[in-house]
Scaffold this motif. Structure first.
Motif, PDB file in Angstrom:
ATOM      1  N   THR A 208     -14.371  88.548 -31.120  1.00 56.58           N
ATOM      2  CA  THR A 208     -15.210  88.294 -32.293  1.00 56.58           C
ATOM      3  C   THR A 208     -14.410  87.535 -33.357  1.00 56.58           C
ATOM      4  OG1 THR A 208     -16.419  90.289 -31.763  1.00 56.58           O
ATOM      5  CG2 THR A 208     -16.811  89.357 -33.930  1.00 56.58           C
ATOM      6  N   PHE A 237     -10.703  95.004 -42.751  1.00 53.79           N
ATOM      7  CA  PHE A 237      -9.475  94.761 -41.989  1.00 53.79           C
ATOM      8  C   PHE A 237      -9.480  95.617 -40.733  1.00 53.79           C
ATOM      9  CE2 PHE A 237      -4.736  94.108 -41.749  1.00 53.79           C
ATOM     10  CZ  PHE A 237      -4.774  92.720 -41.833  1.00 53.79           C
ATOM     11  N   GLY A 238     -10.665  95.687 -40.098  1.00 54.45           N
ATOM     12  CA  GLY A 238     -10.773  96.373 -38.812  1.00 54.45           C
ATOM     13  C   GLY A 238     -10.630  95.342 -37.710  1.00 54.45           C
ATOM     14  N   ASN A 239     -11.357  95.558 -36.614  1.00 57.82           N
ATOM     15  CA  ASN A 239     -11.256  94.646 -35.471  1.00 57.82           C
ATOM     16  C   ASN A 239     -11.559  93.206 -35.903  1.00 57.82           C
ATOM     17  OD1 ASN A 239     -13.051  93.134 -33.305  1.00 57.82           O
ATOM     18  ND2 ASN A 239     -11.487  94.261 -32.201  1.00 57.82           N
ATOM     19  N   VAL A 240     -12.713  92.988 -36.502  1.00 55.82           N
ATOM     20  CA  VAL A 240     -13.134  91.614 -36.804  1.00 55.82           C
ATOM     21  C   VAL A 240     -12.293  91.012 -37.930  1.00 55.82           C
ATOM     22  CG1 VAL A 240     -15.076  90.129 -37.416  1.00 55.82           C
ATOM     23  CG2 VAL A 240     -15.481  92.184 -36.069  1.00 55.82           C
ATOM     24  N   ASP A 260      -9.782  96.611 -47.246  1.00 57.90           N
ATOM     25  CA  ASP A 260     -10.470  97.612 -46.418  1.00 57.90           C
ATOM     26  C   ASP A 260     -11.011  98.679 -47.345  1.00 57.90           C
ATOM     27  OD1 ASP A 260      -8.355  99.279 -47.008  1.00 57.90           O
ATOM     28  OD2 ASP A 260      -7.698  99.547 -44.922  1.00 57.90           O
ATOM     29  N   VAL A 261     -11.371  99.856 -46.816  1.00 55.28           N
ATOM     30  CA  VAL A 261     -11.959 100.875 -47.701  1.00 55.28           C
ATOM     31  C   VAL A 261     -11.003 101.303 -48.809  1.00 55.28           C
ATOM     32  CG1 VAL A 261     -13.795 102.017 -46.408  1.00 55.28           C
ATOM     33  CG2 VAL A 261     -11.413 102.554 -45.890  1.00 55.28           C
ATOM     34  N   ASN A 298     -12.690  95.187 -54.354  1.00 53.18           N
ATOM     35  CA  ASN A 298     -13.413  94.470 -53.310  1.00 53.18           C
ATOM     36  C   ASN A 298     -14.339  93.411 -53.896  1.00 53.18           C
ATOM     37  OD1 ASN A 298     -13.376  94.629 -50.365  1.00 53.18           O
ATOM     38  ND2 ASN A 298     -13.109  96.812 -50.735  1.00 53.18           N
ATOM     39  N   MET A 314     -19.155  95.138 -43.621  1.00 55.86           N
ATOM     40  CA  MET A 314     -20.443  95.808 -43.413  1.00 55.86           C
ATOM     41  C   MET A 314     -21.594  95.016 -44.036  1.00 55.86           C
ATOM     42  SD  MET A 314     -19.584  98.838 -46.067  1.00 55.86           S
ATOM     43  CE  MET A 314     -21.147  99.649 -45.828  1.00 55.86           C
ATOM     44  N   ALA A 335     -19.163  90.025 -40.289  1.00 61.06           N
ATOM     45  CA  ALA A 335     -19.979  91.250 -40.197  1.00 61.06           C
ATOM     46  C   ALA A 335     -21.418  90.892 -39.850  1.00 61.06           C
ATOM     47  CB  ALA A 335     -19.937  92.003 -41.518  1.00 61.06           C
ATOM     48  N   ASN A 336     -22.173  91.887 -39.432  1.00 64.85           N
ATOM     49  CA  ASN A 336     -23.616  91.711 -39.255  1.00 64.85           C
ATOM     50  C   ASN A 336     -24.308  91.980 -40.587  1.00 64.85           C
ATOM     51  OD1 ASN A 336     -23.966  91.125 -36.439  1.00 64.85           O
ATOM     52  ND2 ASN A 336     -23.358  93.231 -35.988  1.00 64.85           N
TER      53      ASN A 336
HETATM   54  P1  NAD Z   1     -14.168  98.293 -37.866  1.00 61.48           P
HETATM   55  O1  NAD Z   1     -14.646  99.676 -38.027  1.00 61.48           O
HETATM   56  O2  NAD Z   1     -13.073  97.981 -36.896  1.00 61.48           O
HETATM   57  O3  NAD Z   1     -13.670  97.738 -39.295  1.00 61.48           O
HETATM   58  C1  NAD Z   1     -14.426  97.807 -40.472  1.00 61.48           C
HETATM   59  C2  NAD Z   1     -13.478  97.486 -41.624  1.00 61.48           C
HETATM   60  O4  NAD Z   1     -14.211  97.390 -42.831  1.00 61.48           O
HETATM   61  C3  NAD Z   1     -12.419  98.566 -41.874  1.00 61.48           C
HETATM   62  O5  NAD Z   1     -11.203  97.923 -42.235  1.00 61.48           O
HETATM   63  C4  NAD Z   1     -12.976  99.325 -43.058  1.00 61.48           C
HETATM   64  O6  NAD Z   1     -11.939  99.966 -43.815  1.00 61.48           O
HETATM   65  C5  NAD Z   1     -13.583  98.190 -43.825  1.00 61.48           C
HETATM   66  N1  NAD Z   1     -14.583  98.557 -44.802  1.00 61.48           N
HETATM   67  C6  NAD Z   1     -15.592  99.441 -44.706  1.00 61.48           C
HETATM   68  N2  NAD Z   1     -16.293  99.461 -45.842  1.00 61.48           N
HETATM   69  C7  NAD Z   1     -15.712  98.541 -46.660  1.00 61.48           C
HETATM   70  C8  NAD Z   1     -15.979  98.069 -47.957  1.00 61.48           C
HETATM   71  N3  NAD Z   1     -16.993  98.553 -48.667  1.00 61.48           N
HETATM   72  N4  NAD Z   1     -15.194  97.103 -48.467  1.00 61.48           N
HETATM   73  C9  NAD Z   1     -14.150  96.594 -47.755  1.00 61.48           C
HETATM   74  N5  NAD Z   1     -13.850  97.006 -46.534  1.00 61.48           N
HETATM   75  C10 NAD Z   1     -14.618  97.959 -46.004  1.00 61.48           C
HETATM   76  O7  NAD Z   1     -15.465  97.430 -37.556  1.00 61.48           O
HETATM   77  P2  NAD Z   1     -15.534  95.989 -36.894  1.00 61.48           P
HETATM   78  O8  NAD Z   1     -15.728  96.142 -35.420  1.00 61.48           O
HETATM   79  O9  NAD Z   1     -14.437  95.139 -37.419  1.00 61.48           O
HETATM   80  O10 NAD Z   1     -16.939  95.504 -37.465  1.00 61.48           O
HETATM   81  C11 NAD Z   1     -17.069  94.953 -38.764  1.00 61.48           C
HETATM   82  C12 NAD Z   1     -18.411  94.257 -38.869  1.00 61.48           C
HETATM   83  O11 NAD Z   1     -18.491  93.253 -37.866  1.00 61.48           O
HETATM   84  C13 NAD Z   1     -19.643  95.149 -38.654  1.00 61.48           C
HETATM   85  O12 NAD Z   1     -20.687  94.623 -39.443  1.00 61.48           O
HETATM   86  C14 NAD Z   1     -19.970  94.928 -37.175  1.00 61.48           C
HETATM   87  O13 NAD Z   1     -21.332  95.199 -36.883  1.00 61.48           O
HETATM   88  C15 NAD Z   1     -19.653  93.446 -37.063  1.00 61.48           C
HETATM   89  N6  NAD Z   1     -19.386  92.973 -35.709  1.00 61.48           N
HETATM   90  C16 NAD Z   1     -18.403  93.500 -34.949  1.00 61.48           C
HETATM   91  C17 NAD Z   1     -18.168  92.994 -33.668  1.00 61.48           C
HETATM   92  C18 NAD Z   1     -17.046  93.483 -32.826  1.00 61.48           C
HETATM   93  O14 NAD Z   1     -16.838  92.906 -31.736  1.00 61.48           O
HETATM   94  N7  NAD Z   1     -16.264  94.473 -33.255  1.00 61.48           N
HETATM   95  C19 NAD Z   1     -18.992  91.978 -33.157  1.00 61.48           C
HETATM   96  C20 NAD Z   1     -20.006  91.453 -33.958  1.00 61.48           C
HETATM   97  C21 NAD Z   1     -20.193  91.964 -35.240  1.00 61.48           C
END
Ligand code: NAD
Length: 436
Positions: A208, A237-240, A260-261, A298, A314, A335-336
Motif C-alpha cells: 500500500t 505512522f502505521g503500515n501505510v 501517530d496517536v 496533528n 483514518m 487512508a480510506n
Molecule cells: P495501522 O493501524 O497500521 O496504522 C494507523 C496509524 O494511524 C497508527 O500510527 C496510529 O497511531 C495512527 N493514528 C490513529 N489515529 C490517528 C490520529 N487521529 N492522528 C494521527 N495518527 C493517528 O493502519 P494502516 O494499515 O496503516 O491503515 C491506515 C489507513 O489506511 C486506514 O484508513 C486503512 O483503512 C487504510 N488502508 C490500509 C491498507 C493496508 O494495506 N494496510 C490498504 C488500503 C487502505
C-alpha cells in the motif's frame, strides 16, 4: 474510459439521483457516486442496481470468554458488488463497526478494484469488538466462530477477506484454517494477507505504501514538480504511513513531519524516517517520546506548507472545518476516506490536486490479488516481480483516471468514480443480470 451505452435516457440529476449531504461514510461515498453517475449519464436501472449492496449478512457470534461466560458479538459481511469477480475486502475488528460503515467500505472496494483493473468485486466485513481488550484465545474463538457462520459467504471464487483495522496475519491464518477444515481440503486462496509461510505474498506488507509512493510520483510529474527536494508531511505512522514516508524519502523527498496517536513531529531539515521506524518498533509501536522532530499537533501537521500531504491514519481528517487551511499542492490519500465530501469542494476551489483513496491506496488490494493468483497457481513470485507488476498497475490506473478527469473536466476523485462505475455498469449490462 468505458462508456455506457447511449440508448437510455440519462438521469437529469433531479428525478432520480438522490442528494447526500451528511458526512456519514456511506452518504459521503454516495455523494461522489451520484456526481459520477450524473457525469456518465448512468441510467436509472444501473443506478439503482449499483447503489445498493448485493448482500449484507449480519450474524450474532457466541464466544466462550476466558472467564467462562458466553458473550455474543455482532458481525457483518457486506458484498457490495461481485460483477467483476469474487468480492474482496478486509475484516475490521473495532467497537465502532456498524452496518453503514461496512456498506461504505464494501462499495469503496468495488470502485477500488475496478479503478486498478483487477478482477474482483467489493466486499467488507467487521465485528463489533475491542480486540485490544481480548486474549489471544478469545480472538481465535471469535474469528473461528465468525468463519463458521460465514462459510457460505466466503470462498476463493466467491468472497475473499483480508486484514483491516484490528486484524492481521494471525486472524487470516485462523480463517484459512477454519475454512479449510470445514471444506475438508487446504484452501489458502480464501483469504489474503496471510503469513508468508502459509501462502502470503512477498511485497504485501509494503504494497500500500509503495502504491502511495508511485501515485505521488505520477501526480508530481503532472504538476512538473521533481520529487527530489519536494516536501511532504505524513499523517499516521502505521503500515501505510510509515512505509509511504520511507519510500517517499527514498525518492529524494524531504519528510517534514510524521505523526501517530501520540501526536505529530516536525523537523524542517527532514525527518530521518528509518530512524523513526526503528524508534517506533522499539517503543511498543508508538512515536511517543520521539525526539527527531519538535512536537506539533496533528492539525498543525495537516496544515503545513508542503508539496505533498499524505493522510494515512483514518477517516474524516480533512473536513469543511480545516480544508481551507490546507496548504499542500497535492493530497495523496493513503487512508480510506480521509477527506469528507464537503471538504472536496473547498480543496477543488483552492486548486489542490487530490489523488483519491480508491486510486492512491489500491496497491494493497493489487498485491492481495497477486497473492490469490500465486495461491491458485501454487507458484510463488519474487519480490521484484511483485513490485514491477504492482507499479505497472498503479501507473496505468493513475493515467486512466487523469485522462478521465481531463475528458470530463472534473477532479481526480470524481474521475476515479467515473472510470470505476463505468466499468462495473458495463459488465452488469454484458452479463445481463437485469433486463433492459
Ligand atoms: P495501522 O493501524 O497500521 O496504522 C494507523 C496509524 O494511524 C497508527 O500510527 C496510529 O497511531 C495512527 N493514528 C490513529 N489515529 C490517528 C490520529 N487521529 N492522528 C494521527 N495518527 C493517528 O493502519 P494502516 O494499515 O496503516 O491503515 C491506515 C489507513 O489506511 C486506514 O484508513 C486503512 O483503512 C487504510 N488502508 C490500509 C491498507 C493496508 O494495506 N494496510 C490498504 C488500503 C487502505
Amino acid at each position: 474510459m468505458p462508456h455506457l451505452t447511449n440508448n437510455k435516457k440519462p438521469m437529469s440529476g433531479k428525478e432520480n439521483v438522490i442528494k447526500h449531504s451528511s458526512e456519514n461514510p456511506f452518504e459521503s461515498m454516495m455523494s461522489r457516486f451520484d456526481e459520477a453517475a450524473r457525469i456518465i449519464g448512468l441510467d436509472e436501472s444501473d443506478y439503482n442496481v449499483l447503489k445498493a449492496p448485493q448482500k449484507a449478512v449480519i450474524v450474532n457470534i457466541p464466544v466462550m470468554m476466558d472467564n467462562g461466560k458466553v458473550r455474543v458479538f455482532e458481525g457483518f459481511r457486506v458484498v457490495h458488488n461481485a460483477n467483476l469477480g469474487p468480492s474482496k475486502g478486509g475484516i475490521r475488528y473495532s467497537m465502532d463497526v456498524h452496518l453503514d460503515e461496512v456498506k461504505a467500505l464494501a462499495a469503496w472496494m468495488t470502485w477500488k478494484c475496478a479503478v486498478v483493473g483487477i478482477p474482483y468485486g467489493g466486499g467488507k466485513g467487521g465485528i463489533k469488538c475491542d480486540p485490544r481488550s481480548m486474549s489471544k484465545g478469545e480472538l481465535e474463538r471469535l474469528t473461528r466462530a465468525y468463519t463458521d457462520l460465514m462459510v457460505d459467504v466466503f470462498g476463493p471464487d466467491r468472497d475473499i477477506p483480508a486484514p483491516d483495522m484490528g486484524t492481521g496475519q494471525q486472524e487470516m491464518a485462523w480463517i484459512m484454517d477454519e475454512y479449510s477444515k470445514l471444506k475438508g481440503y487446504s484452501s489458502p486462496a480464501v483469504v489474503t494477507g496471510k503469513p508468508l509461510v502459509l501462502g502470503g505474498s512477498l511485497g504485501r506488507v509494503e504494497a500500500t505504501g509503495r502504491g502511495v509512493m508511485v501515485s505521488t510520483r505520477s501526480a508530481l510529474s503532472k504538476l512538473k514538480i521533481s520529487p527530489v527536494g519536494a516536501t511532504t508531511a505524513v499523517q499516521g505512522f502505521g503500515n501505510v504511513g510509515s512505509i509511504s514516508a520511507k519510500l517517499l524519502a527514498s525518492q529524494g523527498m524531504k519528510v517534514l513531519a510524521i505523526s501517530d496517536v501520540s501526536g505529530a513531529y516536525h523537523n524542517p531539515e527532514g525527518i530521518d524516517v528509518e530512524a523513526a521506524i526503528a524508534y517506533r518498533d522499539s517503543n511498543n509501536g508508538t512515536l511517543e517520546g520521539y525526539t527527531g522532530g519538535s512536537k506539533i499537533t496533528n492539525s498543525d501537521l495537516l496544515e503545513l506548507e508542503v508539496d505533498v500531504l499524505v493522510p494515512a491514519a483514518m477517516e474524516d481528517q480533512i473536513t469543511a472545518e480545516n480544508a481551507d487551511r490546507i496548504k499542500a499542492k497535492v493530497i495523496v490519500e493513503g487512508a480510506n476516506g480521509p477527506t469528507s465530501a464537503s471538504a472536496d469542494t473547498i480543496l477543488n476551489k483552492k486548486g489542490i490536486m487530490v489523488v483519491p483513496d480508491i486510486l492512491a491506496n489500491a496497491g494493497g488490494v493489487t498485491v492481495s490479488y497477486f497473492e490469490w493468483v500465486q495461491n491458485r497457481l501454487g507458484y510463488f513470485w519474487t519480490e521484484e516481480r511483485v513490485y514491477r507488476r504492482a507499479d505497472r498497475v498503479m501507473k496505468t490506473a493513475f493515467e486512466a483516471v487523469y485522462q478521465a478527469s481531463i475528458e470530463h473536466n472534473c477532479s481526480l476523485r470524481i474521475a476515479a468514480y467515473v472510470v470505476a462505475i463505468g466499468k462495473v455498469a458495463e459488465v452488469e449490462k454484458l452479463r445481463g443480470k437485469f433486463g433492459l
